[in-house]
Design an enzyme around this catalytic site. Sequence first.
Site, PDB file in Angstrom:
ATOM      1  N   GLU B  61      30.616  42.107 -24.581  1.00 12.74           N
ATOM      2  CA  GLU B  61      29.966  43.191 -23.839  1.00 12.74           C
ATOM      3  C   GLU B  61      29.193  44.140 -24.749  1.00 12.74           C
ATOM      4  O   GLU B  61      28.140  44.662 -24.372  1.00 12.74           O
ATOM      5  CB  GLU B  61      31.005  43.971 -23.020  1.00 12.74           C
ATOM      6  N   HIS B 130      41.173  44.560 -14.151  1.00 14.09           N
ATOM      7  CA  HIS B 130      39.986  44.015 -13.474  1.00 14.09           C
ATOM      8  C   HIS B 130      39.709  44.747 -12.163  1.00 14.09           C
ATOM      9  O   HIS B 130      39.106  44.189 -11.255  1.00 14.09           O
ATOM     10  CB  HIS B 130      40.167  42.524 -13.169  1.00 14.09           C
TER      11      HIS B 130
END
Lengths: 324, 326
Positions: B61, B130
């Site tokens: 990321e 998540h």
Amino acid sequence: MAVISLAQAINQALREEMRRDDRVIVMGEDVGRRGGVFLCTEGLYEEFGPDRVIDTPLAESAIVGVALGMAIYGLRPVAEIQFADFIYGGFDQIVSNIAKIRYRSGGQFSAPLVIRAPYGGGVKGGLHHSQSPEAYFIHTAGLKVVIPSTPYDAKGLLISAIRDEDPVIFFEPKRIYRSVKGEVPEGDYTVPIGVSRLVREGSDVSLITYGAMVYECEAAAEKAEKEGISVEVLDLRSLLPFDGEAIIKTVRKTGRPIIVHEAPKICGFGAEIAAFIAEREILSLQSPIIRVAGYDTPFPLVHEHLYLPNERRILDAIKRAVSF
Amino acid sequence: MERELSFAEALNEALREEMRRDERVIIFGEDVAVAGGVYKVTKGLLEEFGPNRVIDTPISEAAIVGAAVGAALMGLRPVAEIMYMDFLTIATDQLVTHAAKLRFMSGGQLKVPLVVRTQYSLGRVHGSQHSQFYPAWFLQSPGLKVVLPATPRDAKGLLKSAIRDDDPVLFVECGLLYHRYKENVPEEEYLIPLGKADVKRRGNDVTVVAVSRVVREALEAAQRLDERGISVEVIDLMTAQPMDSETIINSVKKTNRLVIAEDSVKTGGLSAEIAARVAEEALEYLDSPIVRLNSPDMPVPFSAKLEQEYMVNADKIVDAVSKLVG
């Protein structure tokens, strides 16, 4: 009693805890041979050796990640992030792993670690060495967040943080590392996490603050006193958990809360305190809840004296509150 | 032309239209190209625009957002996808230290016109790493804009505005809504400006400001309360930074009561900032305490039942509003 600086008080807390408990480990960039860029870990390497005072690579993610591993395995690491601005490098480890390990393991593991980081402006550090990122961590469930403003509290709170069974983010206001001195007892004492300190009593306005802003608030309170306005100053000391009881008490007394911090105003810690008051104590209010904070821009280098809340801006807010 | 699109389809259309309009618009992220995105938001874009403009990246990321910053500085208009908002923590330094600050640092010589799209999956039983919704963090990083669409129509118009904006935009989508329902989305081109809230339902007794997924819950609650004679105004925040205080405060001046409902943990959330603004700028209009409805201050539980308890829903909004007017 010895009069020492805030940085020396931090050093003393680390030294005494390392002597008391050989599970306490210090690690970070330049914390060993150099003794820390602000000398908070000075002399520890010489006393405790390279197995307990560890110079790390420039990798914040690794520093806090390794600290988590150590903590899970039974050590009590105190990791230093050289400037709070660099903490984003370790952000995922802190948010995804450190803050959650107790919950995710159903209480089988905990992360008794401390992350120390100098924070805040006032040292001409520019936009990458002056920020106040505390709001990120109060919005992360599973962490404690502590910010001392005096040498006495710095030592007592750091000892409490090291002994805590859960992770503590310990932000140190670097502009007052040396400029603020105070009496600090040698030997063991703690200041409990979650309890504020009433710096000054007053009846017209409450200044709710922490870190280096405590001194700006005190100065503004004195000025206001000369104009006949009685100002109470509350030093929160812990931001998460924060001392809601003391906040409510002072709001009931004065009815005019003003929250002061260096971080940008929008969604800063002042927003949480204002919302907390607006939920719990709205009927006690005699004036709007005012926030005096950094502006919603990156931290400026040459204009930092305008960006940071100061006596004048706080005094203006006090006058606005009493004239509402 | 009338036709109905899902949230994911509306976003896909926004990306496709902007890529056709402006060849500087490129897309990259994990599985966005060959797979068309794990939630199919980028479906078909690789086929139409090819591998130079729709790029599958490694699982990194920091590299995704870092490369987006570089591409934006060099004149492109990257739209980077971070698969889950939780993973943005790995790219936070790139976003906060670089993307947000470069215009300011360079005295306006540089600009960073990028969009980071991401989604949060609260309500899908994805566990504590998540499911998180943390837009409030990024308000503390001046220089970023933060956009939180709640409906397919808004998602399309806001994403197109975000792509055309000259500054970095964090665009947070709600994963639970991607394929849940469809609504009318105009076929002709339209933009929805950043920085404006939207009054989704008019009412007089209580203002409910809702964010992202919770807007639908608020509208359902308003409908149920209406049957009991309580008139609720529902405001969809839409953009958190810059925040449209004016719309919220005008509504509070009318209703004198404020409930804020959103999906993050309570302490330090967007709801705190909204409450603080009203308590600072419109205190004298309030007839009751401000109420924040958030998730509790704890990680998102994995158990489906606990997760449902954890989430703000229409029932909780109905209860809170009833207490305020009662």
